[in-house]
Design an enzyme around this catalytic site. Structure first.
Site, PDB file in Angstrom:
ATOM      1  N   ASP A 122      40.423  50.578  35.071  1.00 22.31           N
ATOM      2  CA  ASP A 122      40.690  49.584  36.108  1.00 22.31           C
ATOM      3  C   ASP A 122      41.011  48.217  35.497  1.00 22.31           C
ATOM      4  O   ASP A 122      40.466  47.186  35.907  1.00 22.31           O
ATOM      5  CB  ASP A 122      39.493  49.487  37.068  1.00 22.31           C
ATOM      6  CG  ASP A 122      39.824  48.680  38.319  1.00 22.31           C
ATOM      7  OD1 ASP A 122      41.016  48.507  38.622  1.00 22.31           O
ATOM      8  OD2 ASP A 122      38.881  48.214  38.989  1.00 22.31           O
ATOM      9  N   HIS A 147      46.392  39.192  39.129  1.00 23.68           N
ATOM     10  CA  HIS A 147      46.536  40.567  38.637  1.00 23.68           C
ATOM     11  C   HIS A 147      46.404  41.586  39.758  1.00 23.68           C
ATOM     12  O   HIS A 147      46.684  42.756  39.572  1.00 23.68           O
ATOM     13  CB  HIS A 147      45.484  40.834  37.561  1.00 23.68           C
ATOM     14  CG  HIS A 147      44.106  40.900  38.151  1.00 23.68           C
ATOM     15  ND1 HIS A 147      43.451  39.778  38.618  1.00 23.68           N
ATOM     16  CD2 HIS A 147      43.280  41.942  38.395  1.00 23.68           C
ATOM     17  CE1 HIS A 147      42.283  40.139  39.112  1.00 23.68           C
ATOM     18  NE2 HIS A 147      42.151  41.447  38.985  1.00 23.68           N
ATOM     19  N   ASP A 148      45.907  41.156  40.937  1.00 20.41           N
ATOM     20  CA  ASP A 148      45.700  42.082  42.053  1.00 20.41           C
ATOM     21  C   ASP A 148      46.867  42.025  43.038  1.00 20.41           C
ATOM     22  O   ASP A 148      47.793  41.242  42.883  1.00 20.41           O
ATOM     23  CB  ASP A 148      44.378  41.757  42.762  1.00 20.41           C
ATOM     24  CG  ASP A 148      43.187  42.371  42.029  1.00 20.41           C
ATOM     25  OD1 ASP A 148      43.374  43.388  41.338  1.00 20.41           O
ATOM     26  OD2 ASP A 148      42.077  41.820  42.149  1.00 20.41           O
ATOM     27  N   GLN A 199      33.426  53.727  38.270  1.00 19.72           N
ATOM     28  CA  GLN A 199      32.764  52.423  38.391  1.00 19.72           C
ATOM     29  C   GLN A 199      31.554  52.584  39.304  1.00 19.72           C
ATOM     30  O   GLN A 199      31.692  52.739  40.519  1.00 19.72           O
ATOM     31  CB  GLN A 199      33.749  51.388  38.968  1.00 19.72           C
ATOM     32  CG  GLN A 199      34.818  50.986  37.966  1.00 19.72           C
ATOM     33  CD  GLN A 199      35.994  50.282  38.619  1.00 19.72           C
ATOM     34  OE1 GLN A 199      36.658  50.833  39.498  1.00 19.72           O
ATOM     35  NE2 GLN A 199      36.271  49.061  38.190  1.00 19.72           N
ATOM     36  N   ASP A 248      33.080  38.867  40.162  1.00 23.34           N
ATOM     37  CA  ASP A 248      33.986  39.910  40.630  1.00 23.34           C
ATOM     38  C   ASP A 248      33.407  40.646  41.839  1.00 23.34           C
ATOM     39  O   ASP A 248      32.227  40.996  41.858  1.00 23.34           O
ATOM     40  CB  ASP A 248      34.191  40.907  39.469  1.00 23.34           C
ATOM     41  CG  ASP A 248      35.135  42.024  39.830  1.00 23.34           C
ATOM     42  OD1 ASP A 248      36.262  41.724  40.228  1.00 23.34           O
ATOM     43  OD2 ASP A 248      34.739  43.203  39.716  1.00 23.34           O
ATOM     44  N   ARG A 260      49.588  47.926  40.724  1.00 23.50           N
ATOM     45  CA  ARG A 260      49.336  46.553  40.267  1.00 23.50           C
ATOM     46  C   ARG A 260      49.855  46.332  38.849  1.00 23.50           C
ATOM     47  O   ARG A 260      50.083  45.202  38.430  1.00 23.50           O
ATOM     48  CB  ARG A 260      47.834  46.237  40.336  1.00 23.50           C
ATOM     49  CG  ARG A 260      47.306  46.142  41.764  1.00 23.50           C
ATOM     50  CD  ARG A 260      45.818  45.968  41.800  1.00 23.50           C
ATOM     51  NE  ARG A 260      45.112  47.088  41.182  1.00 23.50           N
ATOM     52  CZ  ARG A 260      43.804  47.134  41.010  1.00 23.50           C
ATOM     53  NH1 ARG A 260      43.050  46.132  41.411  1.00 23.50           N
ATOM     54  NH2 ARG A 260      43.223  48.181  40.455  1.00 23.50           N
ATOM     55  N   ARG A 277      33.925  34.183  36.748  1.00 21.03           N
ATOM     56  CA  ARG A 277      34.552  34.686  37.981  1.00 21.03           C
ATOM     57  C   ARG A 277      33.680  35.834  38.460  1.00 21.03           C
ATOM     58  O   ARG A 277      33.567  36.858  37.794  1.00 21.03           O
ATOM     59  CB  ARG A 277      35.965  35.178  37.676  1.00 21.03           C
ATOM     60  CG  ARG A 277      36.634  35.930  38.825  1.00 21.03           C
ATOM     61  CD  ARG A 277      37.898  36.600  38.286  1.00 21.03           C
ATOM     62  NE  ARG A 277      38.660  37.302  39.283  1.00 21.03           N
ATOM     63  CZ  ARG A 277      38.448  38.561  39.672  1.00 21.03           C
ATOM     64  NH1 ARG A 277      37.455  39.258  39.160  1.00 21.03           N
ATOM     65  NH2 ARG A 277      39.222  39.129  40.556  1.00 21.03           N
ATOM     66  N   GLU A 301      35.122  35.691  43.916  1.00 24.44           N
ATOM     67  CA  GLU A 301      36.287  36.520  44.211  1.00 24.44           C
ATOM     68  C   GLU A 301      35.960  37.315  45.471  1.00 24.44           C
ATOM     69  O   GLU A 301      35.481  38.442  45.425  1.00 24.44           O
ATOM     70  CB  GLU A 301      36.608  37.483  43.058  1.00 24.44           C
ATOM     71  CG  GLU A 301      37.965  38.146  43.244  1.00 24.44           C
ATOM     72  CD  GLU A 301      37.946  39.663  43.384  1.00 24.44           C
ATOM     73  OE1 GLU A 301      38.991  40.232  43.724  1.00 24.44           O
ATOM     74  OE2 GLU A 301      36.889  40.300  43.174  1.00 24.44           O
ATOM     75  N   HIS A 320      29.354  46.470  39.450  1.00 25.70           N
ATOM     76  CA  HIS A 320      29.320  47.845  38.935  1.00 25.70           C
ATOM     77  C   HIS A 320      29.478  47.839  37.415  1.00 25.70           C
ATOM     78  O   HIS A 320      29.960  46.867  36.844  1.00 25.70           O
ATOM     79  CB  HIS A 320      30.449  48.663  39.554  1.00 25.70           C
ATOM     80  CG  HIS A 320      31.760  47.927  39.571  1.00 25.70           C
ATOM     81  ND1 HIS A 320      32.235  47.283  40.688  1.00 25.70           N
ATOM     82  CD2 HIS A 320      32.675  47.697  38.607  1.00 25.70           C
ATOM     83  CE1 HIS A 320      33.392  46.703  40.421  1.00 25.70           C
ATOM     84  NE2 HIS A 320      33.680  46.927  39.161  1.00 25.70           N
TER      85      HIS A 320
HETATM   86  C1  GLC Z   1      38.191  42.949  41.668  1.00 25.87           C
HETATM   87  C2  GLC Z   1      39.300  42.900  40.636  1.00 25.87           C
HETATM   88  C3  GLC Z   1      40.129  44.138  40.727  1.00 25.87           C
HETATM   89  C4  GLC Z   1      39.228  45.320  40.463  1.00 25.87           C
HETATM   90  C5  GLC Z   1      38.006  45.310  41.381  1.00 25.87           C
HETATM   91  C6  GLC Z   1      36.967  46.252  40.921  1.00 25.87           C
HETATM   92  O1  GLC Z   1      38.664  42.953  42.951  1.00 25.87           O
HETATM   93  O2  GLC Z   1      40.078  41.748  40.842  1.00 25.87           O
HETATM   94  O3  GLC Z   1      41.193  44.103  39.826  1.00 25.87           O
HETATM   95  O4  GLC Z   1      39.959  46.491  40.656  1.00 25.87           O
HETATM   96  O5  GLC Z   1      37.387  44.046  41.422  1.00 25.87           O
HETATM   97  O6  GLC Z   1      36.301  45.743  39.795  1.00 25.87           O
END
Ligand code: GLC
Length: 650
Positions: A152, A401-402, A263, A295, A526, A293, A337, A195
């Protein structure tokens, strides 16, 4: 009458009980650092009551709560003792100027180490490149040890204390942060705390049946509980897998896996997880990371009968981490995020929680306005949704990146006469290039057959029409795409908050479709906007009038101008009515400076009427700071197609 709150007194009592043992245990380490230790104690005393309260809210019902807080306190001291002296100095510097990140001087970039420079050593050689852009915030995408193959994009972490060997080592990372600090650049890293990968040591121990580590995750012997939870959960990656649970053969148990099956969601109802993750965070802070950040924040607490997103405990957990950081590594900032409904996004933003947050609403709505050429939804939403608490800032991004999800509020849409469901369908059609007249080259991400939903992948340039224009070799279309991109960037740097550039966008990088040849990436579109940097091509072209360098120079210019305009620091932003459905305008104010920004989302020149502008104090001749030209407001202000103006109306 309010209820008596017993917590302050109990917090104090507990601290008084635990603290002598701490001083005794670490006595020999404390002898030479009396001054620093006093400062630590002041911070501890300031933060302890709230930390105690959060931990009590989460774990107070468990019989060993006192043991939990005792261990937390010992760890806080232990990690603070390990903190290098130069970082303790940085802590003091930041404490003396806690709002440093609100300044108009702060601009950032986010990038993947391997795609940008192969590895950390070579990244150091590119610091002059960051200086050219005058950046002071560098976010490196997850660079930790991960499983080989699909991980990922680094978000399946196997060890928070080890760097992916392809990228370098932890000591190279610490050295890099020293170099960055010398250049005034703060390092941001992900704290992937929802995770771990299924290869993390904790997951391995769980797999081997260790009950302590089984309790680090959510695992179930049968479908009874998973089925009850599942009823309310949404699929995050529906094309990869349906449902949020994965069967593990070795354990003969179902594991909660919100994202990919590899994950594993961490179980924060176990206080050991909270403490262990605190230690991972402080370890990284001690390597010189300044901004985390956080996540996937919405997912960190599960409650049966809910969608297990944005639960009150998620906020309590982050606040506890915030208090821990303020005690042991106080220069740390958190960035949330939360790519969810705008009502939920703002709840994570607070000096005691996340001081920074992505601004997914602004991001989605500038794209929405480009597609419709109208600004009513953007204008209406920004007017009542942009305000956040003092001491906090948005992080404004155009791409990351998303994927892009259309996370605007349905009622906001209805209020301006838009049917939200039909509109999302239109936007998806538009950005995948299926709508007649669309200029965009996006790629669908995560089609959900149940509700027909998709999200959009693609780079800034390809989504804004450059790819199509270049392919057609049509100079007029190229010019339009360039203008669209530069207008969005002008909004990003002026509307308030930290502009965060997605690495590659500074020179207009386009979609890269080669991911479809990689079996570990083909199912994740992505990767179309995660391309390897072609340094050779760019350096050879230096200073020529290529598109790449035009974009680069414009980016440098916008960042430079932003840094010269105090009104662009974080703070009040007032959306104005321009009297024209295609013009998005706002005023930025600081002390005596007032800047009126107007952006034309239409492909035709548009006029804002004098009357509308005069209400805000704009009259006569004014300077457009973007072009350094004087423009007249008399008879209305004409804004060229896809252009931004920054009028100094001080
Ligand atoms: C966040 C990240 C993304 C990832 C997800 C799981 O949203 O920006 O890229 O797939 O978390 O970790």
């Amino acid at each position: 009458m309010t209820d008596y709150d017993w917590r302050p007194e109990q917090a104090r009592k507990s601290l008084n009980r635990i603290f002598p043992g701490v001083e005794e245990k670490f006595a020999d380490k404390l002898v030479d650092i009396h001054g620093d230790w006093q400062k630590f104690k002041i911070r501890l005393n300031t933060q302890w009551e709230r930390l105690f309260t959060y931990l009590h809210a989460l774990y107070g019902w468990q019989y060993d709560f006192f043991y939990t807080i005792e261990r937390v306190l010992y760890s806080l001291v232990e990690y603070w003792l390990q903190r290098p002296p130069e970082l303790k100095l940085l802590d003091e510097k930041r404490q003396a100027d806690p709002n440093w990140f609100l300044s108009e001087k702060v601009v950032g970039i986010v990038l993947y180490v391997d795609l940008f420079s192969d590895n950390l050593t070579k990244l150091k050689d590119h610091i002059p490149y960051f200086k050219k852009l005058d950046l002071n915030y560098l976010h490196l995408m997850p660079l930790f040890s991960v499983p080989r193959g699909d991980n990922d994009g680094g978000y399946a972490v196997s060890d928070y204390r080890a760097i992916n060997p392809d990228l370098g080592t932890m000591s190279e990372l610490s050295e890099l942060t020293i170099r960055l600090r010398e250049e005034g650049i703060s390092l941001a890293l992900d704290f992937v705390f929802n995770h771990t990968s299924d290869e993390h040591a904790w997951a391995r121990k769980a797999r081997s049946g260790d009950p302590d580590y089984l309790n680090y995750y959510f695992t179930y012997p049968d479908r009874e509980l998973p089925d009850q939870f599942q009823k309310y959960l949404r699929d995050i990656f529906p094309t990869i897998r349906r449902g949020s649970f994965t069967w593990n053969e070795e354990m003969q148990r179902w594991v909660w896996t919100t994202f990919n099956s590899f994950q594993w969601d961490l179980n924060y109802s176990n206080p050991e997880v909270m403490r262990a993750m605190m230690e991972e965070m402080l370890y990284l802070a001690n390597q010189g990371v300044e901004i985390f950040r956080l996540d996937a924040v919405p997912f960190i607490w599960k409650r049966l009968g809910t969608n297990c997103e944005n639960q009150p405990e998620a906020h309590t957990i982050i606040r506890a981490f915030n208090a821990m950081a303020k005690i042991a590594a106080p220069c740390i900032l958190f960035k949330s995020e939360a790519i969810v409904h705008p009502d939920e996004v703002v709840k994570y933003i607070h000096p005691d929680e996340c001081q920074l947050s992505y601004n997914p609403l602004l991001m989605a709505l500038v794209w929405e306005s480009l597609a419709t050429k109208e600004v009513k939804l953007l204008e209406h939403s920004m007017r009542h949704r942009n305000r956040i608490p003092a001491g906090c800032a948005w992080v404004n991004y155009l791409r990351c990146h998303d994927d892009i999800g259309w996370s605007f509020d349905d009622d906001d849409a209805r209020k301006v006469g838009i049917d939200p469901i039909g509109h999302r369908k239109f936007l998806n059609m538009f950005y995948t290039g299926k709508y007649p007249g669309s200029f965009a080259r996006g790629v669908p991400f995560q089609f959900n057959p149940e509700n027909g939903d998709i999200r959009i992948s693609g780079t800034l340039s390809s989504l804004a029409g450059l790819e199509e224009a270049v392919e057609k070799g049509d100079n007029e279309l190229i010019e339009k795409a360039v203008r669209r991109i530069n207008m969005l960037r002008a909004i990003q740097v002026s509307i308030g908050g930290i502009p965060l550039l997605y690495g590659g966008d500074e020179f207009g990088q386009m979609n890269d479709y080669t991911y479809v040849t990689d079996p570990t990436r083909i199912n994740d579109s992505r990767w179309v906007h995660r391309a390897k940097r072609r340094w050779e091509a760019r350096d050879d072209l230096a200073d020529q009038d290529t598109l790449e360098w035009r974009f680069f120079r414009e980016m440098v210019k916008l960042f430079r101008l932003r840094k010269e305009i105090p009104a662009f620091q974080n703070g009040g932003m007032e959306v104005i009515s321009t009297g024209n459905p295609h013009l998005f305008g706002y005023i930025r104010t600081f002390e005596n400076q007032r800047i009126l920004a107007i952006n034309n989302f239409s492909d035709k020149p548009q006029k804002a009427d004098t009357g509308s502008l005069e209400i805000y104090g704009a009259r006569g001749d004014v300077v457009n700071l973007l072009s350094s030209k004087v423009v007249s407001i008399e008879g209305g202000l004409l804004v060229e197609d896809y252009r931004a103006v920054w009028l100094d109306i001080s």
